[in-house]
Design a protein around this motif. Structure first.
Motif, PDB file in Angstrom:
ATOM      1  N   PHE A 123      72.589-104.934 -24.563  1.00 43.30           N
ATOM      2  CA  PHE A 123      73.642-103.999 -24.181  1.00 43.30           C
ATOM      3  C   PHE A 123      74.653-104.728 -23.302  1.00 43.30           C
ATOM      4  O   PHE A 123      74.328-105.143 -22.193  1.00 43.30           O
ATOM      5  CB  PHE A 123      73.046-102.805 -23.429  1.00 43.30           C
ATOM      6  N   HIS A 124      75.851-104.916 -23.844  1.00 43.73           N
ATOM      7  CA  HIS A 124      76.942-105.518 -23.075  1.00 43.73           C
ATOM      8  C   HIS A 124      77.862-104.370 -22.676  1.00 43.73           C
ATOM      9  O   HIS A 124      78.369-103.648 -23.541  1.00 43.73           O
ATOM     10  CB  HIS A 124      77.695-106.558 -23.899  1.00 43.73           C
ATOM     11  N   VAL A 125      78.039-104.185 -21.363  1.00 45.17           N
ATOM     12  CA  VAL A 125      78.785-103.035 -20.853  1.00 45.17           C
ATOM     13  C   VAL A 125      79.939-103.530 -19.980  1.00 45.17           C
ATOM     14  O   VAL A 125      79.777-103.751 -18.785  1.00 45.17           O
ATOM     15  CB  VAL A 125      77.853-102.086 -20.059  1.00 45.17           C
ATOM     16  N   PRO A 126      81.121-103.742 -20.574  1.00 51.35           N
ATOM     17  CA  PRO A 126      82.282-104.178 -19.812  1.00 51.35           C
ATOM     18  C   PRO A 126      82.873-103.038 -18.985  1.00 51.35           C
ATOM     19  O   PRO A 126      82.833-101.877 -19.385  1.00 51.35           O
ATOM     20  CB  PRO A 126      83.283-104.619 -20.877  1.00 51.35           C
ATOM     21  N   LEU A 127      83.425-103.414 -17.842  1.00 47.73           N
ATOM     22  CA  LEU A 127      84.160-102.480 -16.983  1.00 47.73           C
ATOM     23  C   LEU A 127      85.631-102.873 -17.039  1.00 47.73           C
ATOM     24  O   LEU A 127      85.982-104.019 -16.744  1.00 47.73           O
ATOM     25  CB  LEU A 127      83.652-102.565 -15.540  1.00 47.73           C
ATOM     26  N   LEU A 128      86.481-101.954 -17.465  1.00 46.18           N
ATOM     27  CA  LEU A 128      87.934-102.147 -17.443  1.00 46.18           C
ATOM     28  C   LEU A 128      88.429-101.434 -16.201  1.00 46.18           C
ATOM     29  O   LEU A 128      88.294-100.216 -16.080  1.00 46.18           O
ATOM     30  CB  LEU A 128      88.570-101.572 -18.705  1.00 46.18           C
ATOM     31  N   LEU A 129      88.989-102.175 -15.278  1.00 47.07           N
ATOM     32  CA  LEU A 129      89.295-101.670 -13.947  1.00 47.07           C
ATOM     33  C   LEU A 129      90.771-101.786 -13.630  1.00 47.07           C
ATOM     34  O   LEU A 129      91.427-102.759 -14.020  1.00 47.07           O
ATOM     35  CB  LEU A 129      88.486-102.498 -12.928  1.00 47.07           C
ATOM     36  N   ASN A 130      91.312-100.793 -12.937  1.00 50.68           N
ATOM     37  CA  ASN A 130      92.631-100.902 -12.327  1.00 50.68           C
ATOM     38  C   ASN A 130      92.569-100.135 -11.020  1.00 50.68           C
ATOM     39  O   ASN A 130      91.582 -99.453 -10.751  1.00 50.68           O
ATOM     40  CB  ASN A 130      93.741-100.436 -13.285  1.00 50.68           C
ATOM     41  N   PRO A 131      93.576-100.233 -10.163  1.00 51.00           N
ATOM     42  CA  PRO A 131      93.459 -99.599  -8.847  1.00 51.00           C
ATOM     43  C   PRO A 131      93.249 -98.084  -8.873  1.00 51.00           C
ATOM     44  O   PRO A 131      92.741 -97.525  -7.910  1.00 51.00           O
ATOM     45  CB  PRO A 131      94.796 -99.939  -8.179  1.00 51.00           C
ATOM     46  N   PHE A 132      93.607 -97.408  -9.952  1.00 53.51           N
ATOM     47  CA  PHE A 132      93.506 -95.950  -9.957  1.00 53.51           C
ATOM     48  C   PHE A 132      92.682 -95.408 -11.109  1.00 53.51           C
ATOM     49  O   PHE A 132      92.726 -94.202 -11.395  1.00 53.51           O
ATOM     50  CB  PHE A 132      94.911 -95.350  -9.970  1.00 53.51           C
ATOM     51  N   GLY A 133      91.924 -96.246 -11.781  1.00 54.06           N
ATOM     52  CA  GLY A 133      91.086 -95.757 -12.864  1.00 54.06           C
ATOM     53  C   GLY A 133      90.186 -96.854 -13.396  1.00 54.06           C
ATOM     54  O   GLY A 133      90.332 -98.021 -13.069  1.00 54.06           O
TER      55      GLY A 133
END
Length: 140
Positions: A123-133
């Motif tokens: 299971f590869h679970v990427p996190l796509l991050l930005n300052p507000f979401g």
């Protein structure tokens, strides 16, 4: 006499599931380095969470040092400590005379992702991050 095995006695895959992750900062278009990630697991919906360890993302936003899962794992929790990264990023933007964000840059100081796993699968679970979401998905 039948030689077919009883359906309840079919062999199960006892190879533990495995987990990997990485973080992409979608507002900067770059990986998110030096973010602490903690890994916990449990062996069923009612079981207690056991923290297995953690690691930090590298310069490519990848988290290579996560510990192996126990064989009986059915659920996994990844805890991303995003606040320090977002604060450092905001401070760097301020020094570069970039348009100012209207808060500390750490609206989500941490992100917790909980998901079910199947023995023998990765299971590869990427996190796509930005300052507000943020967003996560099951990658490959």
């Amino acid at each position: 006499m039948s030689t077919r095995p009883d359906p309840g006695s079919e062999p199960r895959d006892h190879t533990p599931a495995s987990v990997s992750t990485h973080i992409l900062d979608t507002s900067a278009g770059r990986p998110a380095p030096d973010v602490a990630v903690s890994l916990a697991a449990r062996g069923g919906p009612g079981a207690a969470w056991v923290t297995l360890g953690g690691a930090r993302t590298d310069a490519d936003g990848r988290c290579a040092g996560l510990p192996a899962l126990p064989a009986d794992t059915t659920h996994v929790r990844l805890d991303f400590t995003t606040g320090p990264y977002l604060t450092r990023r905001t401070q760097a933007e301020e020094r570069q005379d970039a348009p100012a964000l209207r808060d500390s840059g750490a609206f989500f100081p941490e992100v917790t992702v909980t998901f079910a796993v199947t023995p023998g699968e990765h299971f590869h679970v990427p996190l796509l991050l930005n300052p507000f979401g943020y967003s996560v998905y099951r990658g490959s």
